[in-house]
Write a protein that holds these residues in place. Structure first.
Motif, mmCIF file in Angstrom:
data_model
loop_
_atom_site.group_PDB
_atom_site.id
_atom_site.type_symbol
_atom_site.label_atom_id
_atom_site.label_comp_id
_atom_site.label_asym_id
_atom_site.label_seq_id
_atom_site.Cartn_x
_atom_site.Cartn_y
_atom_site.Cartn_z
ATOM 1 N N THR A 139 60.771 52.845 51.966
ATOM 2 C CA THR A 139 61.602 51.631 51.883
ATOM 3 C C THR A 139 61.032 50.543 52.792
ATOM 4 O O THR A 139 60.876 49.386 52.397
ATOM 5 N N TYR A 140 60.700 50.954 54.011
ATOM 6 C CA TYR A 140 60.150 49.996 54.978
ATOM 7 C C TYR A 140 58.804 49.458 54.494
ATOM 8 O O TYR A 140 58.520 48.260 54.580
ATOM 9 N N GLY A 141 57.974 50.370 53.952
ATOM 10 C CA GLY A 141 56.667 49.970 53.429
ATOM 11 C C GLY A 141 56.817 48.918 52.331
ATOM 12 O O GLY A 141 56.074 47.936 52.298
ATOM 13 N N SER A 146 53.390 47.125 52.204
ATOM 14 C CA SER A 146 52.300 48.103 52.385
ATOM 15 C C SER A 146 51.970 48.813 51.089
ATOM 16 O O SER A 146 52.842 49.021 50.249
ATOM 17 N N LYS A 147 50.722 49.240 50.974
ATOM 18 C CA LYS A 147 50.349 50.140 49.886
ATOM 19 C C LYS A 147 50.869 51.531 50.234
ATOM 20 O O LYS A 147 51.087 51.837 51.405
ATOM 21 N N PHE A 148 51.001 52.389 49.197
ATOM 22 C CA PHE A 148 51.361 53.788 49.480
ATOM 23 C C PHE A 148 50.293 54.434 50.364
ATOM 24 O O PHE A 148 50.572 55.061 51.364
ATOM 25 N N TYR A 149 49.030 54.252 49.922
ATOM 26 C CA TYR A 149 47.955 55.056 50.509
ATOM 27 C C TYR A 149 46.613 54.405 50.224
ATOM 28 O O TYR A 149 46.467 53.665 49.251
ATOM 29 N N HIS A 150 45.648 54.689 51.079
ATOM 30 C CA HIS A 150 44.273 54.257 50.829
ATOM 31 C C HIS A 150 43.383 55.262 51.548
ATOM 32 O O HIS A 150 43.556 55.485 52.749
ATOM 33 N N VAL A 171 51.738 53.351 53.907
ATOM 34 C CA VAL A 171 52.890 54.179 54.284
ATOM 35 C C VAL A 171 52.415 55.562 54.720
ATOM 36 O O VAL A 171 52.886 56.085 55.734
ATOM 37 N N ILE A 172 51.443 56.139 53.986
ATOM 38 C CA ILE A 172 50.969 57.476 54.377
ATOM 39 C C ILE A 172 50.353 57.433 55.777
ATOM 40 O O ILE A 172 50.538 58.341 56.584
ATOM 41 N N ASN A 173 49.691 56.341 56.106
ATOM 42 C CA ASN A 173 49.141 56.258 57.461
ATOM 43 C C ASN A 173 50.238 56.297 58.529
ATOM 44 O O ASN A 173 50.040 56.847 59.614
ATOM 45 N N HIS A 174 51.377 55.738 58.200
ATOM 46 C CA HIS A 174 52.490 55.753 59.156
ATOM 47 C C HIS A 174 52.910 57.200 59.505
ATOM 48 O O HIS A 174 53.364 57.463 60.616
ATOM 49 N N PHE A 175 52.739 58.103 58.542
ATOM 50 C CA PHE A 175 53.056 59.514 58.837
ATOM 51 C C PHE A 175 52.130 60.044 59.923
ATOM 52 O O PHE A 175 52.565 60.742 60.834
ATOM 53 N N TYR A 176 50.821 59.707 59.816
ATOM 54 C CA TYR A 176 49.868 60.195 60.825
ATOM 55 C C TYR A 176 50.054 59.471 62.142
ATOM 56 O O TYR A 176 49.949 60.050 63.215
ATOM 57 N N VAL A 206 53.114 65.210 52.323
ATOM 58 C CA VAL A 206 51.885 64.422 52.499
ATOM 59 C C VAL A 206 50.699 65.140 51.845
ATOM 60 O O VAL A 206 49.882 64.521 51.148
ATOM 61 N N THR A 207 50.630 66.453 52.037
ATOM 62 C CA THR A 207 49.530 67.233 51.444
ATOM 63 C C THR A 207 49.560 67.119 49.920
ATOM 64 O O THR A 207 48.545 66.851 49.278
ATOM 65 N N GLN A 208 50.743 67.293 49.346
ATOM 66 C CA GLN A 208 50.891 67.205 47.890
ATOM 67 C C GLN A 208 50.590 65.777 47.401
ATOM 68 O O GLN A 208 49.932 65.585 46.384
ATOM 69 N N PHE A 209 51.071 64.789 48.152
ATOM 70 C CA PHE A 209 50.853 63.379 47.786
ATOM 71 C C PHE A 209 49.354 63.101 47.662
ATOM 72 O O PHE A 209 48.890 62.519 46.688
ATOM 73 N N ILE A 210 48.592 63.555 48.658
ATOM 74 C CA ILE A 210 47.154 63.254 48.677
ATOM 75 C C ILE A 210 46.432 64.020 47.561
ATOM 76 O O ILE A 210 45.537 63.478 46.909
ATOM 77 N N LYS A 211 46.875 65.254 47.304
ATOM 78 C CA LYS A 211 46.286 66.016 46.183
ATOM 79 C C LYS A 211 46.514 65.278 44.868
ATOM 80 O O LYS A 211 45.611 65.138 44.053
ATOM 81 N N GLU A 212 47.739 64.815 44.666
ATOM 82 C CA GLU A 212 48.051 64.087 43.422
ATOM 83 C C GLU A 212 47.221 62.811 43.331
ATOM 84 O O GLU A 212 46.712 62.445 42.285
ATOM 85 N N TRP A 213 47.102 62.114 44.471
ATOM 86 C CA TRP A 213 46.357 60.856 44.505
ATOM 87 C C TRP A 213 44.905 61.066 44.064
ATOM 88 O O TRP A 213 44.318 60.265 43.357
#
Ligand code: ADP
Ligand code: NI
Length: 217
Positions: A139-141, A146-150, A171-176, A206-213
């Motif tokens: 939501t914040y992203g 922000s993009k989801f991921y890069h 947004v995924i970077n915010h997790f790290y 996050v692991t599943q997200f990156i696999k799907e990406w």
């Protein structure tokens, strides 16, 4: 601190209209979730003063600079709600200190954390992780564009505020950068336990997200 139900009602009436207008992830629902989680942790910890914990949960984001137009406005809001509680001077001062200790973006890692502040700070941090944390982050992203991921910037662990304002932020970077670190900042035993469950859930996401990406799942 001996808190009466009328003081909790007064605090709620005073702050609710303000938080109902928030769209930055600190809305009234956030306050309510922190309130419920704090009461849950309070019981798990066997801490006797549930009302003090509940009051602190309600007030924990009041006077936080980033939610107000200016520091003066933030201080005015805090002073106004504190005066509605009609506490004696020493109780008012300890409530102020507890609220100050809870802000985690400010990084106030106070050594003299009261048990109430420890519980509410853990509850506030729990609301940034797990399923709710994922929802809040996206939501914040969306709000800041922000993009989801890069791929290139997914593992940067320390970003400046300036980087967040540019397209370097994801947004995924915010997790790290933040969310996957929060479990190690919990202080109560029950907070640590709940954080571990939420952390594992988030890590799996996050692991599943990156696999799907990458087209690998
Ligand atoms: P707090 O320090 O009170 O958690 P923040 O304003 O940092 O307040 O965060 C509010 C919510 O927005 C949190 O759930 C947080 O994870 C999320 N958030 C903050 N910054 C970002 C960002 N750059 N990208 C995605 N989510 C973010
Ligand atoms: Ni909060």
């Amino acid at each position: 601190m001996n808190i009466h139900p009328e003081q909790i009602a007064a605090a709620e009436n005073c702050i609710r209209p303000f938080f109902e207008r928030d769209h930055s992830g600190h809305d009234w629902d956030h306050i309510q979730r922190v309130r419920r989680t704090a009461l849950f942790l309070c019981r798990q910890e066997g801490h006797p003063n549930e009302r003090a914990v509940e009051l602190l949960a309600l007030l924990h984001d009041v006077g936080d600079d980033k939610l107000y137009a200016s520091n003066e406005e933030a201080q005015k809001a805090l002073a106004s709600v504190l005066s509605s509680l009609k506490l004696n001077a020493s109780n008012e001062e300890s409530l102020r200190q507890d609220i100050h200790c809870i802000s985690f973006s400010g990084g106030h890692e106070s050594k003299q954390l009261s048990k109430e502040a420890a519980i509410v700070r853990d509850a506030d941090r729990l609301d940034a992780i797990g399923a709710i944390g994922i929802a809040r982050a996206f939501t914040y992203g969306g709000l800041i564009g922000s993009k989801f991921y890069h791929e290139d910037i997914s593992v940067r662990e320390c970003m400046t505020k300036e980087a967040y304002r540019t397209e370097e932020s994801t947004v995924i970077n915010h997790f790290y950068e933040k969310l996957l670190k929060l479990k190690d900042l919990m202080v109560t035993d029950s907070g640590k336990k709940a954080a571990q469950l939420r952390h594992d859930y988030m890590q799996e996401f996050v692991t599943q997200f990156i696999k799907e990406w990458k087209g690998q799942a």
